[in-house]
Design a protein around this motif. Sequence first.
Motif, mmCIF file in Angstrom:
data_model
loop_
_atom_site.group_PDB
_atom_site.id
_atom_site.type_symbol
_atom_site.label_atom_id
_atom_site.label_comp_id
_atom_site.label_asym_id
_atom_site.label_seq_id
_atom_site.Cartn_x
_atom_site.Cartn_y
_atom_site.Cartn_z
ATOM 1 N N UNK A 260 -5.187 8.342 1.828
ATOM 2 C CA UNK A 260 -5.917 7.874 0.649
ATOM 3 C C UNK A 260 -5.006 6.988 -0.196
ATOM 4 N N UNK A 261 -5.475 5.768 -0.525
ATOM 5 C CA UNK A 261 -4.674 4.834 -1.299
ATOM 6 C C UNK A 261 -4.313 5.405 -2.656
ATOM 7 N N UNK A 262 -3.029 5.260 -3.042
ATOM 8 C CA UNK A 262 -2.592 5.685 -4.372
ATOM 9 C C UNK A 262 -3.381 4.914 -5.421
ATOM 10 N N UNK A 263 -3.730 5.598 -6.510
ATOM 11 C CA UNK A 263 -4.503 4.929 -7.551
ATOM 12 C C UNK A 263 -3.691 3.834 -8.225
ATOM 13 N N UNK A 264 -2.363 3.940 -8.188
ATOM 14 C CA UNK A 264 -1.485 2.901 -8.709
ATOM 15 C C UNK A 264 -0.084 3.161 -8.181
ATOM 16 N N UNK A 265 0.702 2.074 -8.016
ATOM 17 C CA UNK A 265 2.106 2.255 -7.653
ATOM 18 C C UNK A 265 2.895 1.049 -8.135
ATOM 19 N N UNK A 266 4.183 1.279 -8.419
ATOM 20 C CA UNK A 266 5.082 0.227 -8.888
ATOM 21 C C UNK A 266 6.360 0.304 -8.069
ATOM 22 N N UNK B 298 0.844 -1.202 0.000
ATOM 23 C CA UNK B 298 0.000 0.000 0.000
ATOM 24 C C UNK B 298 0.877 1.249 0.000
ATOM 25 N N UNK B 299 0.463 2.240 -0.782
ATOM 26 C CA UNK B 299 1.038 3.591 -0.747
ATOM 27 C C UNK B 299 -0.137 4.542 -0.568
ATOM 28 N N UNK B 300 -0.055 5.428 0.416
ATOM 29 C CA UNK B 300 -1.182 6.307 0.707
ATOM 30 C C UNK B 300 -0.740 7.761 0.739
ATOM 31 N N UNK B 301 -1.594 8.627 0.222
ATOM 32 C CA UNK B 301 -1.391 10.072 0.252
ATOM 33 C C UNK B 301 -2.334 10.638 1.309
ATOM 34 N N UNK C 197 -5.585 14.546 -0.309
ATOM 35 C CA UNK C 197 -5.378 15.853 0.310
ATOM 36 C C UNK C 197 -3.914 15.976 0.719
ATOM 37 N N UNK C 198 -3.495 17.201 0.944
ATOM 38 C CA UNK C 198 -2.103 17.440 1.316
ATOM 39 C C UNK C 198 -1.795 16.793 2.666
ATOM 40 N N UNK C 199 -0.619 16.196 2.780
ATOM 41 C CA UNK C 199 -0.212 15.557 4.017
ATOM 42 C C UNK C 199 0.929 14.602 3.772
ATOM 43 N N UNK C 200 1.140 13.682 4.724
ATOM 44 C CA UNK C 200 2.250 12.747 4.630
ATOM 45 C C UNK C 200 1.943 11.637 3.625
ATOM 46 N N UNK C 201 2.992 11.125 2.971
ATOM 47 C CA UNK C 201 2.902 9.929 2.137
ATOM 48 C C UNK C 201 3.411 8.761 2.974
ATOM 49 N N UNK D 154 14.570 0.340 -3.190
ATOM 50 C CA UNK D 154 14.716 1.696 -2.646
ATOM 51 C C UNK D 154 13.951 2.730 -3.464
ATOM 52 N N UNK D 155 13.021 2.300 -4.332
ATOM 53 C CA UNK D 155 12.294 3.278 -5.146
ATOM 54 C C UNK D 155 10.892 2.779 -5.479
ATOM 55 N N UNK D 156 9.912 3.700 -5.400
ATOM 56 C CA UNK D 156 8.524 3.414 -5.774
ATOM 57 C C UNK D 156 8.022 4.558 -6.635
ATOM 58 N N UNK D 157 7.286 4.232 -7.702
ATOM 59 C CA UNK D 157 6.584 5.224 -8.500
ATOM 60 C C UNK D 157 5.098 5.117 -8.144
ATOM 61 N N UNK D 158 4.509 6.181 -7.626
ATOM 62 C CA UNK D 158 3.114 6.154 -7.187
ATOM 63 C C UNK D 158 2.329 7.261 -7.874
ATOM 64 N N UNK D 159 1.038 7.004 -8.121
ATOM 65 C CA UNK D 159 0.164 7.969 -8.771
ATOM 66 C C UNK D 159 -0.759 8.609 -7.741
ATOM 67 N N UNK D 160 -0.789 9.953 -7.720
ATOM 68 C CA UNK D 160 -1.629 10.687 -6.766
ATOM 69 C C UNK D 160 -3.097 10.372 -7.068
#
Length: 736
Positions: free
Chosen positions: A210-216, A204-207, A232-236, A221-227
């Motif tokens: 809120x769960x990211x719509x997609x992530x790879x 899980x990756x959350x903004x 809303x603004x805050x911690x990932x 040491x690296x993740x590509x995540x879609x907002x």
Amino acid sequence: MCRRFTFTGSDRLELPPVRSSGLDLRPLRKQISCLRAFDLNSDTSCAPTVDPSATITQRSQASPRVWSEARTCANPFAAILLVHLLCATALAFGAALPTIRSFSPTSGAPGASVTIDGANFNRVVEVRFNTDTALFTPVSASRVTATVPLGATTGPISVTTALGTAVTSVHFRVPPRITSFTPTNGAPGSTVILEGENFTGANAVRFNGTNASAFVVTAQNQIHATVPNGATSGFITVTTPVGTGATTNHFVVTGTEPIITDFSPTNGVAGTLVIIEGRYFTGATAVKFNGVNAAGFFVTAPTQISATVPAGATTGPITISRLSETGASPKAFVVTTAPVVTDFSPVAGPPGTTVVIEGANFLGATAVKFNGVAAASFSAPAPTQVSAVVPLGAVTGPISVVTPKGAGTSLKPFVVTTSPVITEFAPTNGPPGTVVTIDGVNFGGLVAVKFGGVAANVSAMVSPTQIRSTVPGGAITGPVSVTTVQGTGVSTNQFVVVGEKPLVTGFSPAVGSPGTTILLQGLNFLGVTSVKFNSLNANFAVPAPTQITCTVPPGATTGLLSVTTSAGTAFSTDAFIVAPIVTTFFPTNGVPDTPVIVRGTNFTQVLAVRFNGGAAAFTNSSPNEITAWVPVDATTGSISVTTPAGIVASTNAFVLLPEITSPVRLSIKPIAGQQVLLSWPAAGWRFQVQSSDRIAGSNWLPLTNRTSVIGNQRQLALGRTNQNRFFRLFRPTVLQ
């Protein structure tokens, strides 16, 4: 008959009942770690055989293949005596390799305490979590406690003593840790790159919840995540089966709502004009100070608004409204009535020095104090400025201004001095022989002036606040110092000696693509004639003798940066990493196991090659070429290359050819020696080659040898044996 034994270091192994010259070997099973292998019936000297997977097994005619090769021994009885001698010595000194039985807990974050149980933990010299050294406390010969280090990553735990190292077969798992992310803001649908550690297995990756719509997970040491929409603004946060890691800073979710990034001043009374910086200000319909409409505002640019603090405003955030959306400042604007001290000059001086104090609400000032001692005199020429004289008896500390509405105190101290204080000097650079004027206080009783630690030959005190000195021969770039009988004062800035070879101390960012702006830091940058990226010239500017800004040129490749002046050339200690570029690949289509040549630039430190997402095996033969083998999970799409500088994909698609599922013909040809070459159409990649010692019956066994694709054929070469007399192609039902 020769009887040979292979030993390992485990004390759980059992020795068979073997005797030689009347000596029973079974008592040696507890000291087995002191010898790897020996031969009881040989006639020459021997060396131990290392076979980490073997158990102690007596050689027999029924199982001749379980033995590794070993040189023979000169005398069997002597060999056994040597075993006893080595093991007795080991027991006498307590020499035994450490072993780890268990550890608890099996996962944890940096700072957690872990108990490691095992044996032979005498004189532990090091404990590591994967590759990071940990703080540890020996508890007993069978227990050590260790603290998970800050940079720990998921991996084995190792315990090292003077005799060797024990490593766990089970990994200690560390929760994910996010170190940075880019960009720091963006709208739903935009991609954010998260950097950190222990991302493997992320579920899980959350903004801000809120769960990211997609992530790879592109690497551990690296993740590509879609907002996601609705974020809303805050911690990932990133969650794995081990735990959750969060960013230290907020990700700002943007859209068309106004965004306030800064404002100045940060405090003031009603009527103060405030300049607000940010984005999306065009068409602003309202500006408010903690909910109270500004007395007036003007949109000077899409990124700037000038607004006046209204009467009745209170301390709180500034908000800007546009259409149906509103943006708020991340910090509060402080509405003041009591005095506020923002700055003063000079920052140091002896009693009698006049200090100019800047701020707000100074009207009606009744006192100015230096660390509680009232100023000898003061005046308030404006509501934003006070001039005060440092009193006798003052000591280093904050300055405060008092009015009937309260008192305001500076955040930094005023330094009351008797030693020299250098406030500035001019010029700030020049060759030896340059006359430099040095300003400051407490220059009486001058003893010496130095440039970069080299004493000036000629110096003269013009007044207690000014010195003129000549830059000496041999001077080097560095601070200016003035020494009097009361002490030494050193400048905060450096005097740059012109004609000295430049020095590159660092640059940022460390990676980038053509067009990226790079800031170089160092010394002696005046008179720079060229800046190069791995020998390729770049456009540059020199804003200061210690800084250069430059742009990564087109065609740049990974390598060292260099700066050249008339005095010489300096190189960076680290290489600047240029993002890879894929130009071509061949062939443009194929099936799994097809070798594909990928050409481009900056293929250094290649981390991954993927065929439309499918990870491929590859070799990185040069910075311009990669050989990759089409993986079994490849699909038609672009080929991507990942390096520390980023991910780049081909503009053209690699086409995965359709698989052959109908029966295909197997070709068998003899080649050199006792070998045969098997081949069949490359597109029949799911077919297995099976061999048998007879053509009839069910004794067909699959061959696990790796196949090679050459042209449109899949090939396999192997030796002929009694078991490999007949071959056939078979497509397992589970794959059909």
